[in-house]
Design an enzyme around this catalytic site. Structure first.
Site, PDB file in Angstrom:
ATOM      1  N   ALA A  30       5.084   4.398  -6.798  1.00 30.21           N
ATOM      2  CA  ALA A  30       5.795   5.660  -6.571  1.00 30.21           C
ATOM      3  C   ALA A  30       5.079   6.883  -7.140  1.00 30.21           C
ATOM      4  CB  ALA A  30       7.194   5.559  -7.173  1.00 30.21           C
ATOM      5  N   PHE A  41      12.210   6.454  -7.628  1.00 34.43           N
ATOM      6  CA  PHE A  41      13.621   6.029  -7.675  1.00 34.43           C
ATOM      7  C   PHE A  41      14.002   5.438  -9.019  1.00 34.43           C
ATOM      8  CE2 PHE A  41      11.862   1.920  -6.354  1.00 34.43           C
ATOM      9  CZ  PHE A  41      12.583   1.057  -7.152  1.00 34.43           C
ATOM     10  N   ASP A 111       6.787   5.240   2.262  1.00 36.25           N
ATOM     11  CA  ASP A 111       6.818   6.611   2.804  1.00 36.25           C
ATOM     12  C   ASP A 111       5.767   6.928   3.874  1.00 36.25           C
ATOM     13  OD1 ASP A 111       4.452   6.931   1.267  1.00 36.25           O
ATOM     14  OD2 ASP A 111       5.604   7.627  -0.457  1.00 36.25           O
ATOM     15  N   HIS A 126       6.398  -3.420   0.495  1.00 36.80           N
ATOM     16  CA  HIS A 126       7.839  -3.176   0.499  1.00 36.80           C
ATOM     17  C   HIS A 126       8.305  -2.637   1.848  1.00 36.80           C
ATOM     18  CE1 HIS A 126       8.178  -2.852  -4.194  1.00 36.80           C
ATOM     19  NE2 HIS A 126       7.850  -4.060  -3.774  1.00 36.80           N
ATOM     20  N   CYS A 134      16.430  -4.245  15.022  1.00 33.92           N
ATOM     21  CA  CYS A 134      17.741  -4.862  15.214  1.00 33.92           C
ATOM     22  C   CYS A 134      17.792  -6.165  14.416  1.00 33.92           C
ATOM     23  CB  CYS A 134      17.982  -5.139  16.691  1.00 33.92           C
ATOM     24  SG  CYS A 134      19.500  -6.062  16.999  1.00 33.92           S
ATOM     25  N   CYS A 161      21.552  -5.314  22.430  1.00 34.37           N
ATOM     26  CA  CYS A 161      22.560  -6.327  22.091  1.00 34.37           C
ATOM     27  C   CYS A 161      23.675  -5.795  21.202  1.00 34.37           C
ATOM     28  CB  CYS A 161      21.881  -7.519  21.423  1.00 34.37           C
ATOM     29  SG  CYS A 161      21.464  -7.258  19.690  1.00 34.37           S
ATOM     30  N   SER A 199       1.729   3.214 -10.578  1.00 35.78           N
ATOM     31  CA  SER A 199       2.683   2.100 -10.610  1.00 35.78           C
ATOM     32  C   SER A 199       2.873   1.639 -12.048  1.00 35.78           C
ATOM     33  CB  SER A 199       2.190   0.928  -9.763  1.00 35.78           C
ATOM     34  OG  SER A 199       3.042  -0.199  -9.948  1.00 35.78           O
ATOM     35  N   SER A 200       4.111   1.345 -12.408  1.00 27.52           N
ATOM     36  CA  SER A 200       4.380   0.827 -13.750  1.00 27.52           C
ATOM     37  C   SER A 200       4.050  -0.659 -13.832  1.00 27.52           C
ATOM     38  CB  SER A 200       5.844   1.060 -14.116  1.00 27.52           C
ATOM     39  OG  SER A 200       6.663   0.411 -13.160  1.00 27.52           O
TER      40      SER A 200
HETATM   41 ZN    ZN Z   1      19.452  -6.171  19.333  1.00 31.98          ZN
END
Ligand code: ZN
Length: 254
Positions: A30, A41, A111, A126, A134, A161, A199-200
């Site tokens: 981050a 965050f 990001d 991540h 979906c 769907c 990064s930590s």
């Molecule tokens: Zn779907």
């Protein structure tokens, strides 16, 4: 490290390690996106995370239990994130790749800013806000197409769907994407130098990557403001600002 070591001295030392290396990898967290206006965050009470506990909202359980509430939180965050631009630190990492000094960048960030800066081989362990899928049929949409999927109930729905659509980011309680983690582990094991930026190095399994590099005989360089569990094992430990230090690194590389 004894005595006062200036930014330029450390940047020169890092430049030397990079030149000597054949298979360096950059790992980012981050901290590299903070200068782009994206708060970490892990620093509660700031910006988009104000008044929200991400551990309560951004979990896979919360997504399925109360999808409307999940999107209530995530939808404006999507909007905010899509407006952010890469900063000079992202650009420096992209430049290292262009100069063939690093193999790839492994990032914990969702990001897209490494892509935005022109990095080509980016392993997003991540996930990323770039797409949403979906959860029933797997159909996928680009970030800018997701807004059109929302119904009056505030939930993004699959046009095929009617299943629930979820951003392709790893939520708390979800497994990390296996292909990305495998690639990240292989890069870490093959690396003779891992440069960790912003990064930590505390969130597993990503936090285990530097250990893989060390075990295989590689070196570590760490540039981040707070402490990390690997500080004692790093050849270079830089505490300065990511933009200033990476800009100094490019100057030192000439
Ligand atoms: Zn779907």
């Amino acid at each position: 490290m004894a005595g006062q070591v200036g930014a330029s001295t450390q940047a020169s030392e890092l430049a030397r390690l990079l030149r000597e290396s054949d298979s360096a990898v950059v790992l980012t967290g981050a901290g590299i996106s903070v200068p782009s206006g994206i708060p970490d965050f892990r620093s509660p009470g700031t910006g988009i995370w104000e008044n929200v506990d991400p551990f309560e909202v951004a979990t896979i359980e919360a997504f399925h239990r109360d999808t409307r509430r999940f999107w209530e939180f995530y939808r404006p965050r999507f909007e905010t994130l899509s407006e952010k631009r890469p900063n000079a630190a992202h650009e420096a990492v992209a430049e290292l790749e262009r100069r063939d000094l690093i193999e790839a960048v492994v990032t914990q960030n969702i990001d897209r800013l490494h892509h935005g800066a022109g990095s080509e081989r980016v392993i997003e362990v991540h996930g990323s806000i770039a797409t949403s899928s979906c959860t029933t049929c797997g159909s996928s949409w680009l970030l800018e197409q997701v807004e059109a999927l929302f119904g009056d109930d505030g939930v993004a729905e699959c046009t095929g769907c009617m299943g629930k659509v979820k951003p392709d980011v790893v939520l708390f309680g979800e497994m990390l994407p296996e292909a990305a983690m495998t690639e990240a582990r292989e890069l870490a094991m093959a690396a003779d130098l891992m440069l960790c930026v912003g990064s930590s190095l505390e969130v597993y399994p990503v936090a285990g990557l530097p250990e893989l590099t060390l075990s295989a005989g590689g070196r570590l360089a760490i540039l981040t403001q707070g402490p990390t569990p690997y500080d004692g094992e790093a050849d270079i430990r830089i505490h300065g600002d990511v933009v200033e230090e990476l800009t100094a690194l490019l100057s030192a590389l000439g």
